[in-house]
Design a protein around this motif. Structure first.
Motif, PDB file in Angstrom:
ATOM      1  N   ILE A   3       0.752  -1.059   0.080  1.00 32.12           N
ATOM      2  CA  ILE A   3      -0.177   0.194  -0.087  1.00 32.12           C
ATOM      3  C   ILE A   3       1.003   0.897  -0.275  1.00 32.12           C
ATOM      4  N   ASP A   4      -0.189   2.410  -0.014  1.00 34.73           N
ATOM      5  CA  ASP A   4       1.184   3.753  -0.418  1.00 34.73           C
ATOM      6  C   ASP A   4      -0.539   4.735   0.346  1.00 34.73           C
ATOM      7  N   TYR A   5      -0.608   4.507   1.746  1.00 34.20           N
ATOM      8  CA  TYR A   5      -0.972   5.786   2.212  1.00 34.20           C
ATOM      9  C   TYR A   5      -0.517   6.835   2.761  1.00 34.20           C
ATOM     10  N   TYR A  26      -2.597   9.296 -10.419  1.00 35.63           N
ATOM     11  CA  TYR A  26      -1.835   7.959  -9.714  1.00 35.63           C
ATOM     12  C   TYR A  26      -2.007   7.010  -9.559  1.00 35.63           C
ATOM     13  N   VAL A  27      -3.625   6.249  -9.797  1.00 34.22           N
ATOM     14  CA  VAL A  27      -3.694   5.018  -9.772  1.00 34.22           C
ATOM     15  C   VAL A  27      -3.093   4.434 -10.980  1.00 34.22           C
ATOM     16  N   GLU A  37      -2.832  -0.942  -3.301  1.00 37.40           N
ATOM     17  CA  GLU A  37      -3.872   0.213  -2.575  1.00 37.40           C
ATOM     18  C   GLU A  37      -3.237   1.717  -2.379  1.00 37.40           C
ATOM     19  N   ILE A  38      -3.752   2.586  -2.891  1.00 34.74           N
ATOM     20  CA  ILE A  38      -3.279   3.435  -2.533  1.00 34.74           C
ATOM     21  C   ILE A  38      -4.461   4.621  -2.167  1.00 34.74           C
ATOM     22  N   PRO A  83      -8.774   1.404  -6.623  1.00 36.04           N
ATOM     23  CA  PRO A  83      -8.551   0.859  -5.614  1.00 36.04           C
ATOM     24  C   PRO A  83      -7.485   1.883  -4.341  1.00 36.04           C
ATOM     25  N   VAL A  84      -8.215   2.484  -4.094  1.00 36.60           N
ATOM     26  CA  VAL A  84      -8.163   4.159  -3.339  1.00 36.60           C
ATOM     27  C   VAL A  84      -8.530   4.281  -1.913  1.00 36.60           C
TER      28      VAL A  84
END
Length: 265
Positions: A3-5, A26-27, A37-38, A83-84
């Protein structure tokens, strides 16, 4: 799972772009880099709705965008099946806890990041005029980690962003990380690659801090702190390696402020 949160919704030239079209950029980068997922976490002080919280000129100068438009863009992207996750990076103001909670309460956040960029009117990570310049390294660290503990106990935040940001300037000194992490119960810590592009060129948090957090079973997320789409997921392989070296095997995923653990990497 990767993930990148922590990222800020911008156009490729870093201008503000709170739109579904910006999210799609970004996606696309996340997909290319196999990020599962971001999460978007725009700075809270960019939004006009939060103006009553601020007294520092830097915050007030940036406070001109519409929080509803930002939230609507991310919610619409979620409806499209991207997936955000919807988040916000919220500067902790110890005297404004109730006001912060009230302003943010009506939005469908997946998680909120707490961060400390200013204390007592001094900057933590921007010169001139840093807290370290004003009071010295040891006193600045003490004041910062006291505030970090208050942020964790406030109940406002799910995760603490770049939790040892105070080492941006000045030498690193020995510190009682066990005492620090004992004050962070109930929150998640961010393992961030953004420090690799700061003056110290190191990951957040430092290895001793992260090892102490693991010993206390404090969970983690992963983050690039991207401010342009081309930096999504930047160096997350190093963040994963950093986390595994401290003993972590899982990463935290959020949905409507509920956390669960997934295998790391």
């Amino acid at each position: 799972m990767i993930i990148d949160y922590h990222m800020h919704l911008r156009a490729p030239d870093e201008s503000i772009d709170h739109s579904v079209e910006a999210i799609e950029r970004y996606v696309e980068t996340a997909s290319e880099r196999r990020i599962d997922e971001i999460g978007f976490t725009e700075h809270v002080y960019y939004f006009e709705q939060t103006r009553p919280l601020w007294s520092v000129p830097y915050h007030l100068e940036h406070c001109s965008y519409d929080l509803d438009a930002y939230v609507d863009a991310v919610v619409e992207a979620k409806r499209h099946g991207y997936p955000v996750k919807l988040g916000l990076e919220v500067d902790y103001e110890p005297t404004q806890e109730n006001e912060t909670a009230e302003i943010l309460s009506s939005y469908p956040w997946d998680y909120l990041l707490g961060s400390i960029h200013f204390l007592d009117g001094y900057s933590i990570d921007g010169r001139p005029g840093t807290l370290i310049d004003a009071v010295g390294v040891e006193a600045a660290w003490r004041r910062y980690y006291e505030a970090l503990g208050l942020a964790a106990r406030s109940g406002l935040f799910d995760t603490l962003a770049h939790p040892d940001l105070v080492r941006m300037f000045g030498p690193e000194i020995d510190w009682d990380w066990t005492e620090v992490v004992s004050s962070l119960d109930g929150v998640v810590l961010e393992v961030s690659t953004s420090g690799l592009y700061k003056p110290h060129e190191k990951l957040y948090p430092n290895p001793s801090f992260l090892a102490a957090a693991r010993a206390e079973r404090i969970p983690i997320t992963l983050a690039s702190d991207a401010h342009v789409p081309q930096n999504v997921g930047r160096d997350l392989d190093r963040a994963i390696e950093h986390a595994r070296a401290a003993g972590y095997e899982t990463v935290t995923v959020f949905d409507q402020r509920e956390a669960r653990q997934e295998p790391l990497g």
